[in-house]
Design an enzyme around this catalytic site. Structure first.
Site, PDB file in Angstrom:
ATOM      1  N   LYS A 212      20.199 -37.594 -22.911  1.00  0.00           N
ATOM      2  CA  LYS A 212      20.052 -36.238 -22.357  1.00  0.00           C
ATOM      3  C   LYS A 212      18.991 -36.329 -21.276  1.00  0.00           C
ATOM      4  O   LYS A 212      17.796 -36.389 -21.564  1.00  0.00           O
ATOM      5  CB  LYS A 212      19.666 -35.210 -23.414  1.00  0.00           C
ATOM      6  CG  LYS A 212      19.687 -33.791 -22.839  1.00  0.00           C
ATOM      7  CD  LYS A 212      19.281 -32.752 -23.830  1.00  0.00           C
ATOM      8  CE  LYS A 212      19.533 -31.353 -23.244  1.00  0.00           C
ATOM      9  NZ  LYS A 212      19.010 -31.169 -21.887  1.00  0.00           N
ATOM     10  N   ARG A 217      22.045 -30.000 -14.014  1.00  0.00           N
ATOM     11  CA  ARG A 217      23.499 -30.130 -14.163  1.00  0.00           C
ATOM     12  C   ARG A 217      24.189 -29.970 -12.805  1.00  0.00           C
ATOM     13  O   ARG A 217      23.835 -29.088 -12.009  1.00  0.00           O
ATOM     14  CB  ARG A 217      23.987 -29.040 -15.121  1.00  0.00           C
ATOM     15  CG  ARG A 217      25.440 -29.168 -15.585  1.00  0.00           C
ATOM     16  CD  ARG A 217      25.599 -30.217 -16.645  1.00  0.00           C
ATOM     17  NE  ARG A 217      26.946 -30.208 -17.213  1.00  0.00           N
ATOM     18  CZ  ARG A 217      27.279 -29.591 -18.330  1.00  0.00           C
ATOM     19  NH1 ARG A 217      26.383 -28.877 -19.006  1.00  0.00           N
ATOM     20  NH2 ARG A 217      28.513 -29.664 -18.797  1.00  0.00           N
ATOM     21  N   ARG A 232      24.903 -25.662 -12.327  1.00  0.00           N
ATOM     22  CA  ARG A 232      25.462 -25.144 -13.582  1.00  0.00           C
ATOM     23  C   ARG A 232      25.784 -23.661 -13.484  1.00  0.00           C
ATOM     24  O   ARG A 232      26.628 -23.153 -14.219  1.00  0.00           O
ATOM     25  CB  ARG A 232      24.512 -25.399 -14.754  1.00  0.00           C
ATOM     26  CG  ARG A 232      23.176 -24.708 -14.655  1.00  0.00           C
ATOM     27  CD  ARG A 232      22.359 -24.930 -15.916  1.00  0.00           C
ATOM     28  NE  ARG A 232      22.917 -24.180 -17.035  1.00  0.00           N
ATOM     29  CZ  ARG A 232      22.858 -24.580 -18.306  1.00  0.00           C
ATOM     30  NH1 ARG A 232      22.306 -25.735 -18.601  1.00  0.00           N
ATOM     31  NH2 ARG A 232      23.348 -23.836 -19.263  1.00  0.00           N
ATOM     32  N   GLU A 261      24.762 -34.944 -14.330  1.00  0.00           N
ATOM     33  CA  GLU A 261      23.390 -34.510 -14.060  1.00  0.00           C
ATOM     34  C   GLU A 261      22.884 -35.259 -12.839  1.00  0.00           C
ATOM     35  O   GLU A 261      23.354 -36.362 -12.523  1.00  0.00           O
ATOM     36  CB  GLU A 261      22.480 -34.827 -15.257  1.00  0.00           C
ATOM     37  CG  GLU A 261      22.828 -34.131 -16.536  1.00  0.00           C
ATOM     38  CD  GLU A 261      21.882 -32.984 -16.851  1.00  0.00           C
ATOM     39  OE1 GLU A 261      20.837 -32.866 -16.180  1.00  0.00           O
ATOM     40  OE2 GLU A 261      22.198 -32.209 -17.767  1.00  0.00           O
ATOM     41  N   PHE A 298      29.020 -37.872 -16.789  1.00  0.00           N
ATOM     42  CA  PHE A 298      29.399 -38.100 -18.181  1.00  0.00           C
ATOM     43  C   PHE A 298      30.786 -37.559 -18.518  1.00  0.00           C
ATOM     44  O   PHE A 298      31.248 -37.712 -19.643  1.00  0.00           O
ATOM     45  CB  PHE A 298      28.373 -37.503 -19.141  1.00  0.00           C
ATOM     46  CG  PHE A 298      28.010 -36.064 -18.882  1.00  0.00           C
ATOM     47  CD1 PHE A 298      28.886 -35.028 -19.147  1.00  0.00           C
ATOM     48  CD2 PHE A 298      26.761 -35.758 -18.365  1.00  0.00           C
ATOM     49  CE1 PHE A 298      28.543 -33.713 -18.910  1.00  0.00           C
ATOM     50  CE2 PHE A 298      26.403 -34.446 -18.132  1.00  0.00           C
ATOM     51  CZ  PHE A 298      27.294 -33.416 -18.404  1.00  0.00           C
ATOM     52  N   ARG A 373      29.426 -23.052 -25.726  1.00  0.00           N
ATOM     53  CA  ARG A 373      28.398 -23.841 -26.402  1.00  0.00           C
ATOM     54  C   ARG A 373      28.831 -23.958 -27.867  1.00  0.00           C
ATOM     55  O   ARG A 373      28.581 -23.070 -28.678  1.00  0.00           O
ATOM     56  CB  ARG A 373      27.042 -23.145 -26.290  1.00  0.00           C
ATOM     57  CG  ARG A 373      25.866 -24.000 -26.752  1.00  0.00           C
ATOM     58  CD  ARG A 373      24.597 -23.175 -26.817  1.00  0.00           C
ATOM     59  NE  ARG A 373      24.218 -22.596 -25.555  1.00  0.00           N
ATOM     60  CZ  ARG A 373      23.491 -23.203 -24.625  1.00  0.00           C
ATOM     61  NH1 ARG A 373      23.089 -24.452 -24.827  1.00  0.00           N
ATOM     62  NH2 ARG A 373      23.157 -22.595 -23.510  1.00  0.00           N
TER      63      ARG A 373
END
Length: 509
Positions: A212, A217, A232, A261, A298, A373
């Site tokens: 992380k 982002r 983001r 990121e 990712f 989320r």
């Protein structure tokens, strides 16, 4: 429809804490709208004009509140047209024309309408998760499945357009919404995990464990030679990050949508302070404005004509590896697939040693749930942190006399109400941060008091804490324990803040 109907509904929604009642009130109004009224009304009820900010501040707008009209005459279409003209005013004479337009608008408004317009145009109507409540209201009004509405919204990124599609075309129009290269989708988010062992036990062995990063982002779209980059919050930053554009343009593909990121690194490959990364996001001048940014991807959501949103993560990782493995510099985020407990712990240790925040554990069979989320992605950090909304600040004393110091912190109400206060803190503030708060907070002031300044809920701050405790002092029944400022998060909006439920989840026992 008259504007007063919208104002009455907004007041009713703000007056109740019941999510069910909010949805019912919003849905009832949406059913009454003409097709051309759906987009502006939906945008207003979610808290902002569809034209965005019009460039008039609180002081200017509050000065327009004069003798109100006796009877409501303003219509939704008329107000939307006025806001469109305001947003488009530019060049010589534009300031005078904007003042005339605002004067005409407020002069024709009733007292309640004037108050509504001031709050709308200054961002005061934003209520965090009201966006989520609106999605459920759209589903109820159009009599379509809520999941269909949410997916269309996540793929289009536009709440007003989603409402118009649902109310005019029903489920078929919503299902026709697809991922488009060049139009950003709302990012999938990770929920907080209690510990690495607990997350691994819950998700099982079929997971990836990734760094992380202590970065920001990004979502990158490429169509041929054209590359565009968004944050983001779906704010486009392409012109300010030419080094990212060139790296993606060099990849062996024609079309791609990448999730990842970016951050600024020092000469040893360690992350520079977060504010160094964020300083580039506010610049239009490219890499000359600061440190070079390094991207780490990712996920891949589309590759050469094939949408991958619904593919399981292990397929998307495989596609990503085929695209970026071997690239120089490395474009892949560090991590491992299907690790043992010992291997997962080693990834966490390596991330922390490298100066990052922790790891994200992801279920390999999960699709990309845009904008959600959920439990399929869980972040593990050694220190509890929450993203909270700054509600106010107190003038300091002693060494901090003359500085806005002790900040009031609010968690997001998941049912769309105002942020719920959960504590205060002055810990973790450097002299530079105190100076920044003192210079910045007055621009967000909703009320000036002798010993404090109350702020519009627009600034998000990351707070480290040791946990939470039950408290009757704050309306949410919970208070932060040993809260301290980590940093401000200009890359996040109040809608991205953690909820009161997330704070309550930290209660011991």
């Amino acid at each position: 429809m008259l504007l007063t109907r919208v104002v009455e509904t907004s007041a009713a929604v703000g007056a109740t804490r019941s999510r069910t009642e909010k949805i019912a009130a919003l849905a009832a109004l949406l059913r009454l709208l003409e097709p051309d009224e759906v987009e502006p009304t939906t945008a207003w009820l979610a808290g902002e004009p569809r034209q965005g900010r019009i460039g008039a501040g609180w002081r200017t707008l509050s000065g327009l509140v004069t003798d109100p009209a006796d009877e409501p005459t303003l219509t939704v279409a008329g107000v939307d047209a006025a806001l469109t003209e305001l947003a488009g005013a530019a060049g010589a004479g534009s300031a005078r024309r904007r003042k005339e337009l605002l004067g005409e608008l407020f002069g024709a408004a009733t007292g309640d309408e004037q108050a509504f317009l001031v709050r709308l145009l200054t961002g005061e109507l934003r209520q965090g998760a009201l966006e989520g409540v609106m999605l459920d209201a759209i589903a109820a009004a159009a009599q379509v499945p809520a999941g269909t509405v949410r997916r269309a919204f996540m793929l289009s990124g536009r709440l007003p357009g989603t409402a118009a599609a649902a109310l005019t075309g029903g489920a078929a129009a919503l299902e026709a919404v697809r991922l488009e290269v060049g139009r950003p989708v709302r990012p999938m988010l990770a929920g907080p995990g209690d510990s690495l062992d607990a997350v691994l036990a819950g998700l099982g062995p079929q997971v990836s464990v990734e760094f992380k990063l202590d970065g920001a982002r990004i979502q990158v779209h490429r169509d041929g030679a054209e590359v565009r980059v968004w944050t983001r919050t779906l704010h486009e930053i392409t012109d300010g990050v030419p080094e990212l554009v060139e790296l993606v343009r060099a990849l062996p593909c024609r079309t791609v949508v990448l999730d990842g990121e970016t951050l600024a690194l020092d000469d040893d490959g360690r992350p520079r302070p977060f504010q160094d990364t964020m300083s580039r996001f506010g610049s239009d001048t490219g890499s000359d404005a600061g440190d070079l940014l390094s991207p780490f991807f990712f996920d891949v959501l589309h590759l050469d004509g094939v949408d991958l949103l619904d593919a399981p993560l292990h397929k998307r990782i495989e596609a990503l590896g085929g695209l970026v493995d071997g690239a120089e510099p490395t474009l892949r985020i560090p991590g491992v697939l299907r690790p043992s407990a010992e291997e997962a712990a080693a990834v966490l240790d390596a991330a922390l040693v490298a100066g990052h925040e922790g790891v994200v554990v992801k279920a390999l069979d999960a699709p990309y749930a845009a904008g959600r989320r959920g439990r399929s992605w869980q972040k593990v950090k050694p220190v509890h942190t929450l993203d909270l909304v700054v509600l106010g600040a107190e003038w300091g004393y002693g060494r901090r006399t003359g500085s806005l110091s002790n900040i009031h912190l609010g968690a997001r109400d998941p049912d769309g109400g105002e942020p719920i206060m959960v504590g205060k803190t002055f810990k973790g503030m450097t002299d530079e941060l105190l100076a920044w708060q003192t210079a910045t907070f007055p621009r967000y002031a909703r009320e000036q008091r002798p010993h404090e300044v109350l702020l519009r809920p627009e600034l998000v701050v990351e707070i480290a804490l040791d946990g939470a405790q039950r408290s009757t002092r704050y309306p949410g029944g919970v208070a932060l324990r040993f809260a301290r400022v980590v940093r401000y998060r200009p890359d996040k909006t109040p809608a991205d803040a953690d909820t009161i439920d997330a704070v309550r989840a930290l209660l011991r026992g």
